[in-house]
Write an enzyme that holds these catalytic residues in place. Structure first.
Site, PDB file in Angstrom:
ATOM      1  N   LYS A  65       0.845  -1.187   0.000  1.00 28.44           N
ATOM      2  CA  LYS A  65       0.000   0.000   0.000  1.00 28.44           C
ATOM      3  C   LYS A  65       0.878   1.233   0.000  1.00 28.44           C
ATOM      4  CE  LYS A  65      -0.507   0.243   5.041  1.00 28.44           C
ATOM      5  NZ  LYS A  65      -1.468   0.327   6.170  1.00 28.44           N
ATOM      6  N   GLY A  66       0.279   2.353  -0.404  1.00 29.83           N
ATOM      7  CA  GLY A  66       1.005   3.611  -0.449  1.00 29.83           C
ATOM      8  C   GLY A  66       0.047   4.773  -0.338  1.00 29.83           C
ATOM      9  N   SER A  67       0.576   5.978  -0.551  1.00 29.30           N
ATOM     10  CA  SER A  67      -0.229   7.181  -0.382  1.00 29.30           C
ATOM     11  C   SER A  67      -1.341   7.294  -1.412  1.00 29.30           C
ATOM     12  CB  SER A  67       0.679   8.414  -0.472  1.00 29.30           C
ATOM     13  OG  SER A  67       1.670   8.374   0.524  1.00 29.30           O
ATOM     14  N   GLY A  79      -2.803   4.596  -3.104  1.00 26.62           N
ATOM     15  CA  GLY A  79      -3.657   3.427  -3.238  1.00 26.62           C
ATOM     16  C   GLY A  79      -2.963   2.188  -2.723  1.00 26.62           C
ATOM     17  N   LYS A  80      -3.105   1.077  -3.434  1.00 27.03           N
ATOM     18  CA  LYS A  80      -2.512  -0.176  -2.977  1.00 27.03           C
ATOM     19  C   LYS A  80      -2.177  -1.083  -4.148  1.00 27.03           C
ATOM     20  CE  LYS A  80      -7.128  -2.103  -2.004  1.00 27.03           C
ATOM     21  NZ  LYS A  80      -7.988  -2.683  -0.947  1.00 27.03           N
ATOM     22  N   VAL A  81      -1.474  -2.190  -3.809  1.00 28.08           N
ATOM     23  CA  VAL A  81      -1.095  -3.191  -4.803  1.00 28.08           C
ATOM     24  C   VAL A  81      -1.691  -4.528  -4.386  1.00 28.08           C
ATOM     25  CG1 VAL A  81       0.813  -4.331  -5.998  1.00 28.08           C
ATOM     26  CG2 VAL A  81       1.068  -1.968  -5.239  1.00 28.08           C
ATOM     27  N   LYS A 104      -1.815  -2.492  -9.521  1.00 33.76           N
ATOM     28  CA  LYS A 104      -1.625  -1.276  -8.742  1.00 33.76           C
ATOM     29  C   LYS A 104      -2.834  -0.378  -8.943  1.00 33.76           C
ATOM     30  CE  LYS A 104       1.771   2.031  -7.319  1.00 33.76           C
ATOM     31  NZ  LYS A 104       3.190   2.361  -7.308  1.00 33.76           N
ATOM     32  N   ASP A 143      15.948   7.880  -9.914  1.00 33.03           N
ATOM     33  CA  ASP A 143      15.541   7.389  -8.590  1.00 33.03           C
ATOM     34  C   ASP A 143      15.948   5.938  -8.370  1.00 33.03           C
ATOM     35  OD1 ASP A 143      14.496   7.875  -6.076  1.00 33.03           O
ATOM     36  OD2 ASP A 143      12.456   7.314  -6.621  1.00 33.03           O
ATOM     37  N   LYS A 184      17.469   3.075  -6.403  1.00 34.80           N
ATOM     38  CA  LYS A 184      17.715   2.779  -4.991  1.00 34.80           C
ATOM     39  C   LYS A 184      17.227   1.362  -4.723  1.00 34.80           C
ATOM     40  CE  LYS A 184      13.398   5.136  -3.748  1.00 34.80           C
ATOM     41  NZ  LYS A 184      12.799   6.229  -2.956  1.00 34.80           N
ATOM     42  N   ASN A 235      13.636   0.304  -5.314  1.00 37.13           N
ATOM     43  CA  ASN A 235      13.141   0.319  -6.694  1.00 37.13           C
ATOM     44  C   ASN A 235      13.766  -0.769  -7.559  1.00 37.13           C
ATOM     45  OD1 ASN A 235      11.516   2.440  -6.034  1.00 37.13           O
ATOM     46  ND2 ASN A 235      12.789   4.009  -6.991  1.00 37.13           N
TER      47      ASN A 235
END
Length: 377
Positions: free
Chosen positions: A56-58, A60-62, A77, A171, A173, A176
């Site tokens: 999940k994230g800001s 929505g979600k996976v 996603k 980006d 890292k 990712n």
């Protein structure tokens, strides 16, 4: 962000910086694709069975989903439109969607379908079951040079491919970089990438993750894809030492390192590894390894003298970690995995950016049409 990036990174986290200049913010990323599947039906949510939560994230979600007809597993996603508050955030979504469309490589996550409703965006990605490199680094600590060299070689090939497609990643890292079931890498999360046009190979947006960001970006200078080679060096530093070069430093201290101080490289590393890191982490992009002939300079470095990059690109060399025998979903957030409720949560608020033009995509249909042409001719 990333397809199957099990933690959403579209919205930059607290230790990341993200400042988009007005000119770049206004640019529209355009893509055109068929809007139906192979049977002529519009791609939609009902084509997929939701199996379990993955992340999940800001925005929505996976979720892990299964196509009802083909029975194939995908990572879906779900992005909530109302969570996209600014035009720059919208541009990041469009950029990732475009990057995933134009790339096709062993080490880049693959987009199969994309569609939208009035309230949400859906990206149907390949399911990458090995989790993030970040998880494995945290679990095992720093890598031996032999293990690091394998992953460094695969990441190098992936970055080289992006650069040849005129894409600045910006980006790179451990979060990712995903590992597939065999242990090979997949780069993901292209929301902060820059797609360069012919004659415009420079960027000036200040964005990225602080621990890995190149000095020229921190200083607000115009920069090229060479910024990715600094970030690549910072990543290799992290893999070999267990921490990134700017770990736990304040923004003021990072600014000092970017302009004045040199990064201390541990003496326990081999001479070739030390030399590679020193040359990748040069503040001046023109003096940096990769600054003149891009990836070719890094391929030729003595650290990689025993690496067959053609075999690496074809995935003919076995990875150090064999993940095939691990229990399913071991490398995911177990609190999310264990949740019994798996459904697409309704959203009533339409959100500011309702229209994401040309978002629909059917990569499988395009691939099948291409194969038919190859057979015919």
């Amino acid at each position: 962000m990333g397809t199957v990036c099990l933690k959403e990174r579209l919205q930059v986290e607290p230790n990341s910086i993200q400042k988009v200049d007005e000119k770049e913010e206004d640019e529209e990323v355009i893509s055109e694709f068929p809007q139906e599947d192979e049977e002529g039906q519009e791609i939609q949510l009902s084509h997929f069975i939701m199996l379990r939560n993955l992340g999940k994230g800001s925005y929505g979600k996976v979720m892990l989903v299964q196509h009802r007809v083909s029975q194939k597993l995908y990572a879906m996603k779900v992005l909530i439109k109302s969570a996209v508050k600014t035009s720059s955030q919208k541009k990041h979504i469009q950029t990732e969607r475009k990057v995933l469309e134009i790339t096709n490589h062993n080490f880049i996550t693959k987009l199969h379908y994309a569609f939208q409703s009035k309230t949400k965006l859906y990206l149907i990605m390949e399911f990458v079951s090995g989790g993030e490199l970040f998880y494995h680094l945290k679990l095992k600590g720093r890598m031996t040079e032999k293990k690091m060299k394998f992953y460094a070689a695969e990441i190098l090939v992936g970055l080289d491919y992006l650069h040849k497609e005129n894409i600045i990643y910006r980006d790179l890292k451990p979060e990712n970089i995903l590992l597939d079931s065999d242990g090979h890498i997949k780069l993901c999360d292209f929301g902060l990438s820059k797609i360069c046009s012919m004659g415009d190979m420079y960027a000036k947006s200040i964005c990225g993750t602080f621990e890995y960001i190149a000095p020229e970006i921190i200083l607000g200078e115009m920069y090229t894809k060479c910024c990715d080679w600094w970030t690549y060096g910072a990543l290799l530093f992290d893999m070999l030492t267990g921490r990134p070069p700017f770990y736990q430093l304040s923004r003021k201290q990072i600014m000092e390192f970017a302009t004045v101080k040199d990064i201390e490289i541990p003496s326990y590393l081999s001479e070739e590894a030390i030399d590679l890191l020193k040359n990748l982490l040069k503040r001046n992009p023109e003096e940096r390894l990769g600054g003149q002939r891009d990836a070719q300079e890094i391929y030729e470095h003595p650290f990689f003298k025993d690496i067959d990059f053609q075999k690496i690109e074809r995935k003919e060399i076995d990875p150090p970690y064999d993940l095939g025998n691990e229990r399913p979903f071991k490398f995911f957030d177990q609190n999310l995995i264990r949740k019994s409720s798996v459904h697409d949560t309704p959203v009533t608020e339409l959100g500011r950016f309702q229209d994401f033009s040309n978002f629909t995509y059917n990569g499988d249909k395009l691939s099948n049409e291409c194969n038919k042409l190859l057979i015919i001719h």
